[in-house]
Scaffold this active site. Structure first.
Site, PDB file in Angstrom:
ATOM      1  N   GLN A   1      -5.810  -0.465   2.729  1.00  0.00           N
ATOM      2  CA  GLN A   1      -5.277   0.339   3.821  1.00  0.00           C
ATOM      3  C   GLN A   1      -5.485   1.792   3.385  1.00  0.00           C
ATOM      4  O   GLN A   1      -4.757   2.299   2.528  1.00  0.00           O
ATOM      5  CB  GLN A   1      -3.781   0.042   4.030  1.00  0.00           C
ATOM      6  CG  GLN A   1      -3.210   0.746   5.244  1.00  0.00           C
ATOM      7  CD  GLN A   1      -1.686   0.748   5.265  1.00  0.00           C
ATOM      8  OE1 GLN A   1      -1.025   0.535   4.240  1.00  0.00           O
ATOM      9  NE2 GLN A   1      -1.129   1.008   6.433  1.00  0.00           N
TER      10      GLN A   1
ATOM     11  N   LYS B   1       4.151   1.365  -6.146  1.00  0.00           N
ATOM     12  CA  LYS B   1       5.557   0.967  -6.328  1.00  0.00           C
ATOM     13  C   LYS B   1       5.661  -0.485  -6.805  1.00  0.00           C
ATOM     14  O   LYS B   1       6.495  -0.814  -7.660  1.00  0.00           O
ATOM     15  CB  LYS B   1       6.313   1.162  -5.017  1.00  0.00           C
ATOM     16  CG  LYS B   1       7.782   0.944  -5.178  1.00  0.00           C
ATOM     17  CD  LYS B   1       8.633   1.544  -4.075  1.00  0.00           C
ATOM     18  CE  LYS B   1       8.150   1.287  -2.675  1.00  0.00           C
ATOM     19  NZ  LYS B   1       9.272   1.316  -1.711  1.00  0.00           N
TER      20      LYS B   1
ATOM     21  N   ASN C   1      13.319   1.805  -3.988  1.00  0.00           N
ATOM     22  CA  ASN C   1      12.483   2.937  -3.576  1.00  0.00           C
ATOM     23  C   ASN C   1      12.478   4.023  -4.640  1.00  0.00           C
ATOM     24  O   ASN C   1      11.604   4.875  -4.657  1.00  0.00           O
ATOM     25  CB  ASN C   1      12.978   3.507  -2.255  1.00  0.00           C
ATOM     26  CG  ASN C   1      12.816   2.501  -1.129  1.00  0.00           C
ATOM     27  OD1 ASN C   1      11.798   1.819  -1.047  1.00  0.00           O
ATOM     28  ND2 ASN C   1      13.827   2.374  -0.295  1.00  0.00           N
TER      29      ASN C   1
ATOM     30  N   ASN D   1       4.229 -16.746 -53.446  1.00  0.00           N
ATOM     31  CA  ASN D   1       5.267 -15.724 -53.561  1.00  0.00           C
ATOM     32  C   ASN D   1       4.609 -14.365 -53.701  1.00  0.00           C
ATOM     33  O   ASN D   1       3.683 -14.200 -54.507  1.00  0.00           O
ATOM     34  CB  ASN D   1       6.129 -16.001 -54.789  1.00  0.00           C
ATOM     35  CG  ASN D   1       7.321 -15.068 -54.820  1.00  0.00           C
ATOM     36  OD1 ASN D   1       8.306 -15.272 -54.126  1.00  0.00           O
ATOM     37  ND2 ASN D   1       7.201 -14.007 -55.602  1.00  0.00           N
TER      38      ASN D   1
ATOM     39  N   ALA E   1       0.821  -1.216   0.000  1.00  0.00           N
ATOM     40  CA  ALA E   1       0.000   0.000   0.000  1.00  0.00           C
ATOM     41  C   ALA E   1       0.852   1.263   0.000  1.00  0.00           C
ATOM     42  O   ALA E   1       0.330   2.362  -0.158  1.00  0.00           O
ATOM     43  CB  ALA E   1      -0.924  -0.004   1.210  1.00  0.00           C
TER      44      ALA E   1
ATOM     45  N   THR F   1       3.970  -0.265   8.255  1.00  0.00           N
ATOM     46  CA  THR F   1       3.840  -1.687   7.888  1.00  0.00           C
ATOM     47  C   THR F   1       2.984  -2.461   8.900  1.00  0.00           C
ATOM     48  O   THR F   1       2.272  -3.395   8.522  1.00  0.00           O
ATOM     49  CB  THR F   1       5.220  -2.352   7.774  1.00  0.00           C
ATOM     50  OG1 THR F   1       5.957  -2.091   8.977  1.00  0.00           O
ATOM     51  CG2 THR F   1       6.014  -1.825   6.601  1.00  0.00           C
TER      52      THR F   1
ATOM     53  N   ARG G   1       9.275   8.350  -4.276  1.00  0.00           N
ATOM     54  CA  ARG G   1      10.541   8.626  -4.971  1.00  0.00           C
ATOM     55  C   ARG G   1      10.626   8.001  -6.357  1.00  0.00           C
ATOM     56  O   ARG G   1      11.505   8.323  -7.140  1.00  0.00           O
ATOM     57  CB  ARG G   1      11.716   8.175  -4.094  1.00  0.00           C
ATOM     58  CG  ARG G   1      11.999   9.150  -2.975  1.00  0.00           C
ATOM     59  CD  ARG G   1      12.997   8.596  -1.993  1.00  0.00           C
ATOM     60  NE  ARG G   1      12.424   7.544  -1.173  1.00  0.00           N
ATOM     61  CZ  ARG G   1      13.129   6.717  -0.413  1.00  0.00           C
ATOM     62  NH1 ARG G   1      14.447   6.807  -0.385  1.00  0.00           N
ATOM     63  NH2 ARG G   1      12.535   5.792   0.309  1.00  0.00           N
TER      64      ARG G   1
HETATM   65  C1  UD1 Z   1      10.701  -2.306   5.964  1.00  0.00           C
HETATM   66  C2  UD1 Z   1      10.991  -2.785   7.387  1.00  0.00           C
HETATM   67  C3  UD1 Z   1      12.495  -2.923   7.566  1.00  0.00           C
HETATM   68  C4  UD1 Z   1      13.076  -3.844   6.505  1.00  0.00           C
HETATM   69  C5  UD1 Z   1      12.660  -3.389   5.118  1.00  0.00           C
HETATM   70  C6  UD1 Z   1      13.058  -4.430   4.108  1.00  0.00           C
HETATM   71  C7  UD1 Z   1       9.265  -1.969   8.866  1.00  0.00           C
HETATM   72  C8  UD1 Z   1       8.868  -0.915   9.845  1.00  0.00           C
HETATM   73  N1  UD1 Z   1      10.465  -1.847   8.326  1.00  0.00           N
HETATM   74  O1  UD1 Z   1      11.252  -1.009   5.860  1.00  0.00           O
HETATM   75  O2  UD1 Z   1      12.792  -3.420   8.856  1.00  0.00           O
HETATM   76  O3  UD1 Z   1      14.479  -3.867   6.633  1.00  0.00           O
HETATM   77  O4  UD1 Z   1      11.235  -3.229   5.034  1.00  0.00           O
HETATM   78  O5  UD1 Z   1      12.798  -3.954   2.815  1.00  0.00           O
HETATM   79  O6  UD1 Z   1       8.493  -2.871   8.613  1.00  0.00           O
HETATM   80  N2  UD1 Z   1       3.597  -0.487   3.262  1.00  0.00           N
HETATM   81  C9  UD1 Z   1       2.221  -0.503   3.362  1.00  0.00           C
HETATM   82  N3  UD1 Z   1       1.612   0.414   4.133  1.00  0.00           N
HETATM   83  C10 UD1 Z   1       2.297   1.348   4.853  1.00  0.00           C
HETATM   84  C11 UD1 Z   1       3.696   1.368   4.746  1.00  0.00           C
HETATM   85  C12 UD1 Z   1       4.322   0.424   3.953  1.00  0.00           C
HETATM   86  O7  UD1 Z   1       1.559  -1.331   2.735  1.00  0.00           O
HETATM   87  O8  UD1 Z   1       1.659   2.136   5.542  1.00  0.00           O
HETATM   88  C13 UD1 Z   1       4.241  -1.471   2.380  1.00  0.00           C
HETATM   89  C14 UD1 Z   1       5.062  -0.841   1.271  1.00  0.00           C
HETATM   90  O9  UD1 Z   1       4.261  -0.671   0.113  1.00  0.00           O
HETATM   91  C15 UD1 Z   1       6.179  -1.836   1.047  1.00  0.00           C
HETATM   92  C16 UD1 Z   1       6.323  -2.510   2.398  1.00  0.00           C
HETATM   93  O10 UD1 Z   1       5.162  -2.222   3.126  1.00  0.00           O
HETATM   94  O11 UD1 Z   1       5.831  -2.802   0.088  1.00  0.00           O
HETATM   95  C17 UD1 Z   1       7.544  -1.996   3.155  1.00  0.00           C
HETATM   96  O12 UD1 Z   1       7.353  -0.622   3.391  1.00  0.00           O
HETATM   97  P1  UD1 Z   1       8.532   0.414   3.265  1.00  0.00           P
HETATM   98  O13 UD1 Z   1       8.025   1.740   3.626  1.00  0.00           O
HETATM   99  O14 UD1 Z   1       9.237   0.257   1.978  1.00  0.00           O
HETATM  100  O15 UD1 Z   1       9.427  -0.121   4.477  1.00  0.00           O
HETATM  101  P2  UD1 Z   1      10.981  -0.010   4.617  1.00  0.00           P
HETATM  102  O16 UD1 Z   1      11.345   1.350   5.070  1.00  0.00           O
HETATM  103  O17 UD1 Z   1      11.645  -0.522   3.398  1.00  0.00           O
HETATM  104 CA    CA Z   2      11.136  -0.743   1.196  1.00  0.00          CA
END
Ligand code: UD1
Ligand code: CA
Length: 461
Positions: free
Chosen positions: A73, A23, A229, A378, A11, A79, A16
């Protein structure tokens, strides 16, 4: 696998990427990242899947169709909050174990998923986190263990002390939970004091405090953590995936003398002995036989290529070419065409939605659209089918061994019988019976001495 299900978090906004799409829909080797994740789950036998969508979620929902359950969401609060949206579905599910993974990390694989599940079950873990060692762990959650090597908690980049951030073992985002432990931890999750987000990773410390076992499974291949990202990271993922795919084909006996500009989709299959030349892109559900030469400068999408086929400077889409076919240079084979064995299509020829029989030759400057062409025919240079009357497309039928003279227009619907000839320059509007010659042009008249009388050229006396 009936006792396990998967929740894919997708979600997040992906600001970026600067893309008007989620994404997880941005592509690695021409396939949305979500496809890579779903394929890994399928290969692992996990059929019960729930996708958490939000930002541009309609696109993901439409793309995955009925393949996954969907939970929305509406606000992106982290997450942990994303995982909370899975609770109603999890409560209904009969699965005992839940795999949570990120939709933006395409290199998760079956070995990791099933290896971690095995450890999770054998050790009786409440949660098993897949980790990897990275030379540069910046941006990832760090795995914090006690002196006896037991996982205590995960600290995020934004919240960590310098000492914690010096740890190079990171959370891949792939975690197996016992369902009842996941539900109990999610019910108690509080937002981070630093960012206000609910972190899924905070469930670890909660379960540890409950006295549960929390385990770590270190992935054999550290690429499983890699995510993108922004577009630069996406390029890096493409580079890694591209080299892996090329390596696999080289090991299988495909000849690639120079990899410049060669991109091959992950599901493309190629038989040994085929040569791929620079600037060639093969993608989608393409399969290629043995002893072909594809390229240079050739694109093949969603097509079936037989054995011993040559495609040189060709754009070949959603079509079939059987053994021994030879196309190019500078030809365009458009969707829904079927070229049978030993067909030759040459320079500046376009074929669309047509069947071309064995051994037929379409060597130069020709358009064949919406046609059924027999074997051994042909086409003279510049001949073409006139398939469109401005409103409707009509089909042309050409039976075996017919000879279409240069610059013939075949005005569809029209049929040319077997062994028939059309005279060069004819515009054919009526069916041509087999074994006949059709001439449809004005006859030539020579006016002798006209030039000496008329003196049409400059400086003629
Ligand atoms: C997350 C982990 C981190 C891990 C990394 C690996 C957490 C808090 N952190 O960080 O420990 O090392 O992944 O890649 O879990 N998403 C949602 N809803 C939200 C926020 C995010 O669905 O409200 C989804 C994003 O679309 C993505 C995934 O969750 O697919 C991870 O979210 P992202 O914000 O990329 O987390 P990271 O900072 O990479
Ligand atoms: Ca990520």
């Amino acid at each position: 696998m009936s006792n396990a299900c998967a929740v894919i978090l997708a979600a997040g906004e992906g600001k970026r990427m600067k893309a008007a799409m989620p994404k997880a829909m941005t592509e690695v080797l021409f396939q949305p990242m979500i496809d890579w994740v779903l394929d890994a789950l399928d290969e692992s036998g996990i059929s019960e899947k729930l996708l958490i969508v939000g930002h541009y979620g309609e696109q993901l929902e439409e793309y995955v169709g009925g393949e996954c359950g969907i939970a929305w969401q509406k606000e992106r609060l982290g997450t942990g909050h994303a995982a909370m949206q899975a609770v109603p579905a999890l409560e209904k599910s009969s699965a005992d174990h839940v795999l949570i993974l990120n939709g933006d990390a395409p290199f998760v694989d079956t070995d990791t998923i099933l290896g971690a599940l095995k450890a999770h079950e054998e050790n009786g873990d409440a949660v098993t986190v897949v980790s990897a060692e990275l030379a540069d762990p910046t941006g990832y959650g760090r795995i914090l263990k006690n002196e006896s090597g037991e996982l205590q908690r995960i600290v995020e980049q934004k919240d960590g002390t310098p000492e914690e951030l010096a740890v190079c073992e990171v959370n891949s985002g792939v975690m197996w939970f016992r369902k009842k432990d996941l539900l109990s931890a999610l019910a108690r999750l509080a937002p981070s004091k630093v960012t206000g987000e609910y972190y899924l990773t905070d469930t670890i410390a909660l379960l540890k405090e409950d006295g549960k076992r929390t385990g770590v499974y270190t992935a054999a291949n550290s690429n499983v953590v890699l995510g993108a990202n922004d577009r630069l990271q996406l390029l890096e993922l493409n580079d890694i995936a591209r080299k892996e795919v090329l390596k696999k084909h080289l090991q299988n006996g495909v000849d690639i003398p120079c990899i410049d500009g060669i991109l091959i989709g992950k599901d493309v299959t190629i038989e040994p002995g085929t040569q791929i030349l620079p600037n060639t892109i093969l993608k989608g559900s393409t399969t290629v036989g043995k002893d072909c030469v594809l390229g240079p400068n050739t694109m093949v999408y969603d097509s079936t290529i037989g054995d011993g086929v040559l495609l040189n400077n060709v754009f070949f889409e959603d079509s079939v070419i059987e053994n021994g076919g030879n196309v190019g240079p500078f030809s365009h084979i458009r969707p829904n065409s079927h070229l049978s064995e030993n067909v030759h299509v040459g320079n500046f020829v376009e074929i669309k939605n047509s069947n071309i029989g064995n051994g037929t030759k379409v060597p130069h400057l020709t358009y064949v659209g919406d046609s059924d062409v027999g074997a051994g025919c042909n086409f003279g240079c510049g001949s073409l089918t006139v398939n469109y009357d401005g409103k409707v497309k009509h089909r042309t039928t050409i039976e075996d061994h017919a000879f279409i003279g240069c610059n013939t227009n075949l005005v569809a619907p029209v049929k040319v019988g077997a062994w028939a000839f059309t005279a060069a320059g004819s515009t054919i509007t009526e069916d041509v019976p087999e074994n006949s010659l059709a001439i449809a042009r004005s006859f030539q008249k020579n006016i002798e001495g006209w030039v000496t009388r008329k003196k049409p050229y400059k400086n003629m006396k």
